[in-house]
Write a protein that holds these residues in place. Structure first.
Motif, PDB file in Angstrom:
ATOM      1  N   GLY A 127       0.832  -1.194   0.000  1.00  0.00           N
ATOM      2  CA  GLY A 127       0.000   0.000   0.000  1.00  0.00           C
ATOM      3  C   GLY A 127       0.869   1.247   0.000  1.00  0.00           C
ATOM      4  O   GLY A 127       2.092   1.177  -0.139  1.00  0.00           O
ATOM      5  N   GLY A 128       0.233   2.400   0.151  1.00  0.00           N
ATOM      6  CA  GLY A 128       0.956   3.663   0.135  1.00  0.00           C
ATOM      7  C   GLY A 128       0.891   4.328  -1.228  1.00  0.00           C
ATOM      8  O   GLY A 128       0.587   3.700  -2.248  1.00  0.00           O
ATOM      9  N   GLY A 129       1.203   5.614  -1.259  1.00  0.00           N
ATOM     10  CA  GLY A 129       1.036   6.412  -2.466  1.00  0.00           C
ATOM     11  C   GLY A 129       1.815   5.920  -3.664  1.00  0.00           C
ATOM     12  O   GLY A 129       1.315   5.961  -4.796  1.00  0.00           O
ATOM     13  N   VAL A 130       3.044   5.447  -3.452  1.00  0.00           N
ATOM     14  CA  VAL A 130       3.850   4.973  -4.581  1.00  0.00           C
ATOM     15  C   VAL A 130       3.201   3.760  -5.242  1.00  0.00           C
ATOM     16  O   VAL A 130       3.281   3.582  -6.466  1.00  0.00           O
ATOM     17  CB  VAL A 130       5.297   4.656  -4.130  1.00  0.00           C
ATOM     18  N   MET A 131       2.507   2.950  -4.461  1.00  0.00           N
ATOM     19  CA  MET A 131       1.889   1.747  -5.008  1.00  0.00           C
ATOM     20  C   MET A 131       0.615   2.048  -5.791  1.00  0.00           C
ATOM     21  O   MET A 131      -0.018   1.133  -6.310  1.00  0.00           O
ATOM     22  CB  MET A 131       1.620   0.728  -3.901  1.00  0.00           C
ATOM     23  N   HIS A 132       0.248   3.322  -5.922  1.00  0.00           N
ATOM     24  CA  HIS A 132      -0.807   3.681  -6.869  1.00  0.00           C
ATOM     25  C   HIS A 132      -0.313   3.514  -8.304  1.00  0.00           C
ATOM     26  O   HIS A 132      -1.120   3.509  -9.237  1.00  0.00           O
ATOM     27  CB  HIS A 132      -1.277   5.115  -6.636  1.00  0.00           C
ATOM     28  N   GLN A 133       0.998   3.374  -8.468  1.00  0.00           N
ATOM     29  CA  GLN A 133       1.574   3.072  -9.784  1.00  0.00           C
ATOM     30  C   GLN A 133       1.422   1.561 -10.024  1.00  0.00           C
ATOM     31  O   GLN A 133       2.299   0.769  -9.702  1.00  0.00           O
ATOM     32  CB  GLN A 133       3.052   3.487  -9.822  1.00  0.00           C
ATOM     33  N   THR A 134       0.284   1.182 -10.575  1.00  0.00           N
ATOM     34  CA  THR A 134      -0.060  -0.240 -10.653  1.00  0.00           C
ATOM     35  C   THR A 134       0.865  -1.040 -11.570  1.00  0.00           C
ATOM     36  O   THR A 134       0.925  -2.262 -11.477  1.00  0.00           O
ATOM     37  CB  THR A 134      -1.522  -0.416 -11.103  1.00  0.00           C
ATOM     38  N   GLN A 135       1.602  -0.354 -12.453  1.00  0.00           N
ATOM     39  CA  GLN A 135       2.546  -1.077 -13.306  1.00  0.00           C
ATOM     40  C   GLN A 135       3.667  -1.722 -12.493  1.00  0.00           C
ATOM     41  O   GLN A 135       4.384  -2.596 -12.973  1.00  0.00           O
ATOM     42  CB  GLN A 135       3.138  -0.134 -14.364  1.00  0.00           C
ATOM     43  N   LEU A 136       3.799  -1.301 -11.226  1.00  0.00           N
ATOM     44  CA  LEU A 136       4.851  -1.848 -10.379  1.00  0.00           C
ATOM     45  C   LEU A 136       4.606  -3.310 -10.007  1.00  0.00           C
ATOM     46  O   LEU A 136       5.559  -4.074  -9.849  1.00  0.00           O
ATOM     47  CB  LEU A 136       4.947  -1.022  -9.085  1.00  0.00           C
ATOM     48  N   TYR A 137       3.349  -3.698  -9.825  1.00  0.00           N
ATOM     49  CA  TYR A 137       3.063  -5.032  -9.286  1.00  0.00           C
ATOM     50  C   TYR A 137       3.657  -6.160 -10.128  1.00  0.00           C
ATOM     51  O   TYR A 137       4.379  -7.012  -9.597  1.00  0.00           O
ATOM     52  CB  TYR A 137       1.559  -5.214  -9.068  1.00  0.00           C
ATOM     53  N   PRO A 138       3.394  -6.237 -11.435  1.00  0.00           N
ATOM     54  CA  PRO A 138       3.999  -7.319 -12.216  1.00  0.00           C
ATOM     55  C   PRO A 138       5.523  -7.242 -12.233  1.00  0.00           C
ATOM     56  O   PRO A 138       6.194  -8.283 -12.253  1.00  0.00           O
ATOM     57  CB  PRO A 138       3.411  -7.146 -13.617  1.00  0.00           C
ATOM     58  N   MET A 139       6.086  -6.047 -12.198  1.00  0.00           N
ATOM     59  CA  MET A 139       7.538  -5.902 -12.209  1.00  0.00           C
ATOM     60  C   MET A 139       8.141  -6.416 -10.897  1.00  0.00           C
ATOM     61  O   MET A 139       9.184  -7.078 -10.886  1.00  0.00           O
ATOM     62  CB  MET A 139       7.920  -4.439 -12.433  1.00  0.00           C
ATOM     63  N   ILE A 140       7.471  -6.116  -9.790  1.00  0.00           N
ATOM     64  CA  ILE A 140       7.935  -6.597  -8.486  1.00  0.00           C
ATOM     65  C   ILE A 140       7.865  -8.121  -8.428  1.00  0.00           C
ATOM     66  O   ILE A 140       8.801  -8.790  -7.973  1.00  0.00           O
ATOM     67  CB  ILE A 140       7.104  -5.969  -7.351  1.00  0.00           C
ATOM     68  N   ARG A 141       6.730  -8.674  -8.882  1.00  0.00           N
ATOM     69  CA  ARG A 141       6.581 -10.133  -8.842  1.00  0.00           C
ATOM     70  C   ARG A 141       7.644 -10.831  -9.687  1.00  0.00           C
ATOM     71  O   ARG A 141       8.207 -11.861  -9.276  1.00  0.00           O
ATOM     72  CB  ARG A 141       5.177 -10.524  -9.325  1.00  0.00           C
ATOM     73  N   GLU A 142       7.931 -10.287 -10.864  1.00  0.00           N
ATOM     74  CA  GLU A 142       8.935 -10.889 -11.747  1.00  0.00           C
ATOM     75  C   GLU A 142      10.318 -10.854 -11.098  1.00  0.00           C
ATOM     76  O   GLU A 142      11.047 -11.856 -11.091  1.00  0.00           O
ATOM     77  CB  GLU A 142       8.962 -10.140 -13.078  1.00  0.00           C
ATOM     78  N   LYS A 143      10.690  -9.714 -10.526  1.00  0.00           N
ATOM     79  CA  LYS A 143      11.994  -9.587  -9.881  1.00  0.00           C
ATOM     80  C   LYS A 143      12.059 -10.438  -8.612  1.00  0.00           C
ATOM     81  O   LYS A 143      13.102 -11.037  -8.301  1.00  0.00           O
ATOM     82  CB  LYS A 143      12.279  -8.118  -9.572  1.00  0.00           C
ATOM     83  N   TYR A 144      10.945 -10.511  -7.885  1.00  0.00           N
ATOM     84  CA  TYR A 144      10.868 -11.354  -6.685  1.00  0.00           C
ATOM     85  C   TYR A 144      11.154 -12.805  -7.036  1.00  0.00           C
ATOM     86  O   TYR A 144      11.951 -13.487  -6.378  1.00  0.00           O
ATOM     87  CB  TYR A 144       9.480 -11.215  -6.059  1.00  0.00           C
TER      88      TYR A 144
END
Length: 299
Positions: free
Chosen positions: A238-255
């Motif tokens: 959560g939090g304001g930066v996570m309003h950038q929804t394009q981050l989620y798939p990028m985080i999962r891939e790097k994770y």
């Protein structure tokens, strides 16, 4: 006799105490919010009387506070209920719980703002029914709340998992924003670090892939560490930066890349369900504060 909310439910107070604004609300034990107000966070001598006045005529049975920190949440400590070494100097060593207890005469629950969000998601949201979950907020600062075996994790204080040390991205020349650690997660990935590194706020950088590649690299490192240390069944962002929804798939891939297949569980077979956005429409903090109030009332 105490006033009751809809259908005879309890009347509980909630205070999401942030470094920029204070959100005061009234709700019940089901997480329903009846009303709320917001006011800027000034010095205690100005802000506290306003908040006390708001709650005083609402006939609440208990108050829950999710507060910016660091704080002292240890009930056995002499400084329990204090905001401690915060960079907001007027609030340093301020007994916020004691002030409300004295004026309102009701039980007061107290924890960090991010722990309140973790509790909100664990009680009413996407982590309901799970025995272990982590909530990470990525905004002006970065913090994590850990819910484990039915309660929030505390030790000598509260987790400061936003200051986890991370490995620098090979293309990142930014020195880091944190005055304590140049290479901690908050210093490299919080909103102010993004703005200082790139010269624009996160919301203005949505179409810049390199910004989010670097951001995902840091967040994924932290999530791998949380998986290793806490073994959560779900991680909520959560939090304001996570309003950038394009981050989620990028985080999962790097994770997935960083985890390197080391842990194999059914949860990690579906990262879309393991690393997820907040589910309560930015009300997770207030709803967690209502639960803190209920827990204080129950003793």
């Amino acid at each position: 006799m105490q006033m009751r909310g809809n259908e005879g439910n309890m009347r509980l107070g909630a205070l999401e105490a942030g470094g920029t604004k204070m959100v005061c609300a009234i709700g019940d034990e089901t997480g329903k919010v009846f009303e709320r107000i917001s006011m800027p966070t000034k010095i205690p001598e100005e802000t506290m009387p306003e908040m006390i006045a708001y709650f005083k005529d609402k006939q609440i049975e208990a108050l829950g506070i999710g507060c910016f920190g660091p704080i002292d949440p240890d009930r056995k400590s002499q400084t329990y209920g204090y905001i401690t070494s915060t960079p907001k100097l007027p609030w340093q060593n301020y007994n916020i719980v004691g002030a409300f207890e004295k004026e309102l005469g009701c039980p007061v629950g107290f924890d960090t703002d991010v722990n309140a969000s973790a509790l909100g998601e664990a009680t009413f949201g996407i982590c309901k029914g799970l025995d272990c979950s982590v909530y990470l907020t990525v905004g002006t600062g970065i913090g994590a709340g850990v819910y484990i075996n039915g309660s929030l994790l505390h030790g000598m204080m509260h987790p400061e998992a936003g200051h986890l040390l991370v490995r620098k991205h090979p293309e990142d020349t930014y020195a880091g924003k944190c005055p304590f650690h140049h290479n901690c997660l908050e210093g490299l990935a919080a909103g102010p670090a993004i703005e200082e590194r790139w010269g624009k706020k996160a919301a203005e950088l949505a179409d810049q892939p390199k910004v989010w590649e670097i951001e995902a690299y840091y967040i994924a490192q932290a999530l791998v560490a949380y998986t290793m240390v806490y073994s959560p069944r779900r991680i909520v962002l959560g939090g304001g930066v996570m309003h950038q929804t394009q981050l989620y798939p990028m985080i999962r891939e790097k994770y997935r890349e960083l985890l390197a297949g080391y842990i194999k569980t059914k949860e990690l077979e579906d990262l879309d369900s393991y690393i997820v956005p907040y589910s309560l429409g930015d009300d997770q903090g207030i709803m967690g504060c209502l639960q803190l109030a209920l827990l204080a009332l129950q003793g």
